[in-house]
Design a protein around this motif. Structure first.
Motif, PDB file in Angstrom:
ATOM      1  N   ALA A 178      27.566  36.533  25.869  1.00 18.11           N
ATOM      2  CA  ALA A 178      26.738  37.355  25.654  1.00 18.11           C
ATOM      3  C   ALA A 178      25.980  37.191  26.439  1.00 18.11           C
ATOM      4  O   ALA A 178      24.724  37.974  26.607  1.00 18.11           O
ATOM      5  CB  ALA A 178      26.795  37.451  23.591  1.00 18.11           C
ATOM      6  N   ARG A 179      25.400  35.814  26.252  1.00 20.56           N
ATOM      7  CA  ARG A 179      24.093  35.745  27.173  1.00 20.56           C
ATOM      8  C   ARG A 179      23.953  36.215  28.770  1.00 20.56           C
ATOM      9  O   ARG A 179      22.653  36.388  29.485  1.00 20.56           O
ATOM     10  CB  ARG A 179      23.675  33.882  27.226  1.00 20.56           C
ATOM     11  N   SER A 180      24.672  36.188  29.313  1.00 23.23           N
ATOM     12  CA  SER A 180      25.140  36.472  30.716  1.00 23.23           C
ATOM     13  C   SER A 180      24.966  38.133  31.275  1.00 23.23           C
ATOM     14  O   SER A 180      24.665  38.294  31.868  1.00 23.23           O
ATOM     15  CB  SER A 180      25.917  36.350  31.237  1.00 23.23           C
ATOM     16  N   ARG A 181      24.600  39.210  30.112  1.00 26.09           N
ATOM     17  CA  ARG A 181      24.032  40.065  30.190  1.00 26.09           C
ATOM     18  C   ARG A 181      23.043  39.503  30.600  1.00 26.09           C
ATOM     19  O   ARG A 181      22.547  40.886  31.007  1.00 26.09           O
ATOM     20  CB  ARG A 181      24.333  40.800  28.744  1.00 26.09           C
ATOM     21  N   PHE A 182      21.900  38.769  30.186  1.00 27.03           N
ATOM     22  CA  PHE A 182      20.323  39.511  30.621  1.00 27.03           C
ATOM     23  C   PHE A 182      20.681  38.887  32.230  1.00 27.03           C
ATOM     24  O   PHE A 182      19.294  39.119  33.161  1.00 27.03           O
ATOM     25  CB  PHE A 182      19.199  37.961  29.937  1.00 27.03           C
ATOM     26  N   LEU A 183      21.557  38.449  32.421  1.00 24.60           N
ATOM     27  CA  LEU A 183      21.009  38.353  34.851  1.00 24.60           C
ATOM     28  C   LEU A 183      21.416  39.732  35.369  1.00 24.60           C
ATOM     29  O   LEU A 183      21.132  40.253  36.065  1.00 24.60           O
ATOM     30  CB  LEU A 183      22.602  37.801  34.491  1.00 24.60           C
ATOM     31  N   TYR A 184      21.695  40.245  34.431  1.00 23.27           N
ATOM     32  CA  TYR A 184      22.291  42.389  34.879  1.00 23.27           C
ATOM     33  C   TYR A 184      21.122  43.279  33.599  1.00 23.27           C
ATOM     34  O   TYR A 184      21.208  44.663  35.297  1.00 23.27           O
ATOM     35  CB  TYR A 184      23.662  42.909  35.257  1.00 23.27           C
ATOM     36  N   GLU A 185      20.518  43.045  33.163  1.00 22.66           N
ATOM     37  CA  GLU A 185      20.111  43.724  32.186  1.00 22.66           C
ATOM     38  C   GLU A 185      18.280  43.106  31.939  1.00 22.66           C
ATOM     39  O   GLU A 185      18.234  42.421  31.762  1.00 22.66           O
ATOM     40  CB  GLU A 185      21.004  44.225  30.877  1.00 22.66           C
ATOM     41  N   GLY A 186      17.570  44.119  31.652  1.00 24.87           N
ATOM     42  CA  GLY A 186      16.085  44.135  31.841  1.00 24.87           C
ATOM     43  C   GLY A 186      15.346  43.263  32.941  1.00 24.87           C
ATOM     44  O   GLY A 186      15.988  43.098  33.690  1.00 24.87           O
ATOM     45  N   ASN A 187      13.746  42.658  32.808  1.00 19.65           N
ATOM     46  CA  ASN A 187      13.255  42.194  33.744  1.00 19.65           C
ATOM     47  C   ASN A 187      13.301  41.112  33.611  1.00 19.65           C
ATOM     48  O   ASN A 187      12.303  39.875  32.756  1.00 19.65           O
ATOM     49  CB  ASN A 187      12.583  43.055  33.355  1.00 19.65           C
ATOM     50  N   HIS A 188      14.289  39.946  33.876  1.00 16.70           N
ATOM     51  CA  HIS A 188      14.295  38.753  33.699  1.00 16.70           C
ATOM     52  C   HIS A 188      15.200  38.483  34.403  1.00 16.70           C
ATOM     53  O   HIS A 188      15.571  38.431  35.777  1.00 16.70           O
ATOM     54  CB  HIS A 188      16.147  38.370  31.822  1.00 16.70           C
ATOM     55  N   ARG A 189      14.040  37.131  35.133  1.00 20.31           N
ATOM     56  CA  ARG A 189      14.739  36.049  36.056  1.00 20.31           C
ATOM     57  C   ARG A 189      14.971  35.020  35.295  1.00 20.31           C
ATOM     58  O   ARG A 189      14.491  33.818  34.331  1.00 20.31           O
ATOM     59  CB  ARG A 189      13.218  35.377  36.699  1.00 20.31           C
ATOM     60  N   PHE A 190      16.160  34.125  35.949  1.00 18.24           N
ATOM     61  CA  PHE A 190      16.707  32.558  35.850  1.00 18.24           C
ATOM     62  C   PHE A 190      16.417  32.334  37.484  1.00 18.24           C
ATOM     63  O   PHE A 190      17.038  32.009  38.456  1.00 18.24           O
ATOM     64  CB  PHE A 190      18.118  33.225  35.581  1.00 18.24           C
TER      65      PHE A 190
END
Length: 302
Positions: free
Chosen positions: A179-191
């Motif tokens: 479920a964490r993978s959603r942050f790759l596509y949503e919101g202002n997150h950088r990895f």
């Protein structure tokens, strides 16, 4: 999100119940234990009590008071209540108990964290990622959770569950991790992620599982939220291989050892991890060279 150059941003972003309380690998935990001990000692002194007098009021041996004041033994909730009561400072008990619990959370054995299964820990990591704008990861022992496929995550978690002898809730834990993978596509997150080449070559699960995982890494590499660097076997290293760690913004580091999760919030130590990440990033390859290492690993799987 706009275009994001991997090499430039790796450099830019990196600059920017354990009550026996055995000594942990983290000096953050030790410093916090000592700070708690100092607060308790000051309470005793403010009450004009000797160590023996406080011990008598609490109903325990003076040696226990000495260990607590030296930070060698962590007080239980009941110990803190008794201490505060003996010093006439019952109003401070709740705050001191909260502080003691925070110290306890700095060094957490995996078996304790996983005593009811792995799902809860995965949900906690979900929250950490949700709250962080930038997550920097150095991965020396496996693909980071937010990049994992379900098959890879299941193979890895089954191995961990078997090794630790903890309850098997792998199916639910995998769903929480993926479920964490959603942050790759949503919101202002950088990895910003640095992988040792070993991570690409170590076979977690069967060949099909590993191939699927490596292909997935190739798929996420072009995302504007992602920078992936690979440290080749052949690299002339500026720093030795380390245990995996996660940097959440510039405020929190999670280090994963074989036996425990270490949470670091002490600024001096966070600075050291930022420095290590920067030096590791300098020997990593990005873009086309990183893709070539991934494709080579896939080809070698047949």
């Amino acid at each position: 999100m706009g275009s994001w150059h991997p090499t430039r941003d790796v450099q830019g972003l990196t600059e920017g119940g354990l009550h026996n309380m055995a000594a942990s690998p983290s000096s953050s935990a030790q410093a916090a234990r000592e700070a708690l001990a100092v607060r308790l000692t000051h309470l005793r002194k403010d009450a004009c009590l000797s160590g023996k007098e406080l011990s008598a009021r609490c109903g325990w041996h003076p040696a226990k008071t000495t260990r607590i004041q030296k930070g060698e033994a962590g007080p239980t909730d009941a110990d803190i209540r008794a201490w505060c009561s003996a010093c006439g400072a019952d109003d401070q008990a709740a705050d001191l108990i909260a502080t003691a619990r925070a110290v306890d959370s700095m060094y957490m054995e995996w078996r304790r964290l996983h005593r009811n299964g792995m799902r809860k820990v995965q949900e906690d990591f979900y929250t950490l990622h949700e709250q962080a704008a930038v997550c920097r990861v150095y991965a020396s022992n496996g693909v980071p959770g937010f990049f994992q496929t379900a098959d890879y995550a299941a193979a890895l978690m089954r191995s961990i569950t078997r090794f630790q002898g903890t309850p098997d809730d792998v199916t639910d834990a995998v769903a929480a991790r993926v479920a964490r993978s959603r942050f790759l596509y949503e919101g202002n997150h950088r990895f910003v992620v640095l992988l040792e080449e070993w991570v690409l070559r170590a076979r977690i699960g069967d060949a099909e599982t590993m191939t699927g995982q490596l292909r997935h890494l190739l798929e996420v590499m072009p995302l504007p939220s992602v920078s992936i660097g690979v440290i080749p076997f052949s690299a002339q290293r500026a720093i030795w291989p380390l245990e995996a760690f996660y940097l959440f913004d510039d405020r929190h580091v999670v280090v994963e050892t074989l036996t425990a999760e270490i949470n670091i919030r002490q600024p001096r130590e966070i600075t050291d991890y930022l420095k290590a990440f920067r030096e590791l990033g300098q020997v990593a390859v990005h873009g086309t060279h990183a893709r070539q290492l991934l494709e080579s690993a896939i080809n070698d799987l047949g």
